[in-house]
Structure formats: structure tokens, C-alpha cells
Design a protein around this motif. Structure first.
Motif: not given
Length: 335
Positions: A80-90
Motif C-alpha cells: 500500500l505504501l509503495f504504491s502511494n509514496m506521496g502519502a508520506i511527508e518529506f
């Protein structure tokens, strides 16, 4: 505000993270709801890092770490995270790389569960490779991918994936940060596990070096210099003896190096020298190679005599140049 700053149960952290990613996807149009979702994901990741490493107030426990690993893999949170890396702040991206490294190294009952999981779910490795196609997440995908490449079995999966050849395009990305990161991963793939890499290069020689030659012709200075430097390292590595022998038997490769010796960039010239010397130093030169060197004997002697004389204090370079001159002088004269 920062839920991750306190020590929570692994199951709760993973649940919050998953809910945050799902909300991020649902509110893909942006706005305050998506910002809230990103904060939720990032805080959960920070909380996982605290659970594994402590924060000065709380101490990590092996049991909590093992439980976190189990929760992450059972719920396929990585996918889920690998497909949506934009969901993680810098800033949280840095924590995620640290967290992922810990999970990949962690052993449960003598087995690296993280490695086992990715071996069975190799599509996640593909997701990381393809992350280079998105400048917004390329660097973190590269960092995570290089963590995976520490393990030989995962490196083998990436080398033999249908996406490997895309690295020849990734390293030419117009964005310097993306191109540099991609080249770092590309280099790890070809050098980290020597026996594996040597076998791969030998079996796929024609395809790999056809594309590699294009890198040496690149209009991008950094690409050409990095590719030349890596080529020199590959050819001089004993593990790649068969690859080296094949490469230095090809007259087109020799002609290319001789042209690069005269490149307008002194750095390119210098890197080309370290590949050219392998052709000259070979005691069993193929006839086409010997013919070219013999035909250009006098020109090469004159050229090398004045080649980078400003580096006279570099003893290793001076010795290598003197050796090459001697080898060329001993060649038969052109008829």
C-alpha cells in the motif's frame, strides 16, 4: 498532534497508517482531508520508528519489533505504501527508510522474514523500480530499493526482472537528483554481489553492452563520466574476467575508448584512459585489436607522452602511463 510521538501498540500504528493511506487515496484531489491523511500516515511511521528505536523516553523491545514486522507483512502495508509514496511527508520518508531497513534485517526464528516476504511478493520490487518514473517519489524508492539489494536473492530478482533495462533510461533522467540516485542503484545492481553480477553480465552480454555503449555516447556529461568510471571498475574486477575478455576483444570498443581519450573534458579523458589501458595491457590481444594499436603506434606514443602531464605527482597514474607507453613501443611497426 503527533500521534506517533508516543509509544503505541504495533497493531494500532499499522491500522492508523493503513487508514491514512486509504484516506489519501480517497481524497486524491487534494485539500484539507488529504493533508490530514498524509499527517496520519507520517505520524504512524514516526511512531513505528519510535517503537523500534525508542525516543529517549521509551526503550524499544525485540518483542514489539517482531510484532510490528508481523503486522506490517500480514496486512500488506508495504504494498500500500509503495504504491502511494506521496502519502508520506518529506521528513517521515527518512523515518520510513530507517524503519524499512530495520524490518529487512530483523530475524524471526533465524529467518529474515522481510526478505522472505519480498521474495514471495516480487511485484513490490517492481513497484520500487518503477518509482523512478515519478520524480516526486524516485529518490525514496531508490533508497528503499538499495536496502533490498543488500540481500543477494532480492538483487537477483531485480536483475532478472523485465524492468532492469529501464535503468539505462533512468540514469539519463533530466533531473540531476533522480539520475544520480538511479545511477547509485544501477551501480549496486552490477557490483554488489560479484558472482551474481558476473554471471548476469556474461549471460546477457550483448543486450547489456549494447545499451551501455549508448551511455558512453550520452550528451550528458555526468552520465558519460559515471558510466566510464563504472565500466573501468567492472572490467578490472577479477569476477568479471570473462566479460572483460569479451569486451576488450571488440575493435569497436577500442575505437570508442581512443576517441574518448581525446574528449574535450579532461575528466572524461582520464576515465577513458583506465578502460583503454585494459586493451593495451592484455597479453593475448585479438588480431583486430593488435592491428589497430599497431597501425596507430606512433600516434599513440606521441599522444600518451603528453597525456595529462599535469598529473605527474600521481604516482600510480604515472606508472600506468609509463607501462602503457612501454607496451605500445614494443608493438611491431606498421607495415
Amino acid at each position: 498532534m503527533f500521534k506517533g510521538s508516543k509509544k503505541e501498540k504495533p497493531s494500532v500504528l499499522v491500522k492508523h497508517c493503513r487508514q491514512g493511506v486509504q484516506a489519501y487515496i480517497k481524497h486524491s484531489g487534494g485539500g484539507s482531508k488529504q493533508e490530514k491523511a498524509i499527517a496520519e500516515v507520517s505520524n504512524s511511521i514516526t511512531g513505528m520508528k519510535v517503537l523500534l528505536y525508542g525516543d529517549g523516553k521509551t526503550e524499544p523491545t525485540p518483542e514489539a519489533g517482531d510484532e510490528l514486522l508481523t503486522e506490517i507483512f500480514q496486512g500488506d502495508l508495504l504494498g500500500l505504501l509503495f504504491s502511494n509514496m506521496g502519502a508520506i511527508e518529506f521528513e517521515a520518508k527518512k523515518d520510513f527508510v530507517i524503519l524499512f531497513g530495520n524490518l529487512m534485517r530483523r530475524e524471526v526464528a533465524g529467518r529474515k522474514t522481510g526478505v522472505d516476504f519480498l521474495e514471495k511478493n516480487s511485484k513490490l520490487l517492481d513497484d520500487l523500480v518503477l518509482g523512478y518514473e515519478d520524480p516526486e517519489v524516485a529518490v525514496i524508492c531508490g533508497q528503499l530499493l538499495r536496502v533490498c539489494l543488500d540481500n543477494e536473492s532480492l538483487a537477483q530478482l531485480v536483475l532478472h526482472s523485465e524492468h532492469f533495462l529501464k535503468f539505462f533510461t533512468f540514469v539519463e533522467n533530466p533531473g540531476f537528483d533522480v539520475a544520480s540516485d538511479a545511477f547509485a542503484t544501477f551501480k549496486d545492481l552490477l557490483t554488489k554481489h560479484k558472482a551474481l553480477c558476473a554471471e548476469f553480465l556474461e549471460k546477457n552480454y550483448d543486450v547489456i553492452f549494447e545499451d551501455y555503449t549508448q551511455l558512453l555516447h550520452s550528451k550528458n556529461y555526468v552520465t558519460r563520466r559515471q558510466s566510464l568510471k563504472l565500466l573501468g571498475e567492472l572490467l578490472l574486477d577479477r569476477a568479471n574476467f570473462n566479460v572483460m575478455t569479451k569486451y576488450i576483444s571488440d575493435q569497436q570498443n577500442l575505437k570508442l575508448m581512443m576517441n574518448l581519450l581525446r574528449d574535450k573534458s579532461k575528466n572524461i579523458q582520464f576515465e577513458a584512459f583506465h578502460v583503454f589501458k585494459v586493451f593495451v595491457a592484455n597479453p593475448n590481444k585479438a588480431k583486430p585489436i593488435l592491428d589497430i594499436l599497431t597501425k596507430n603506434k606512433e600516434k599513440l606514443i606521441s599522444f600518451l607522452s603528453n597525456f595529462h602531464n599535469e598529473k605527474a605527482e600521481d604516482e600510480q597514474f604515472a606508472d600506468e602511463k609509463a607501462f602503457l607507453l612501454k607496451q605500445i613501443e614494443q608493438l611491431p611497426s606498421a607495415s
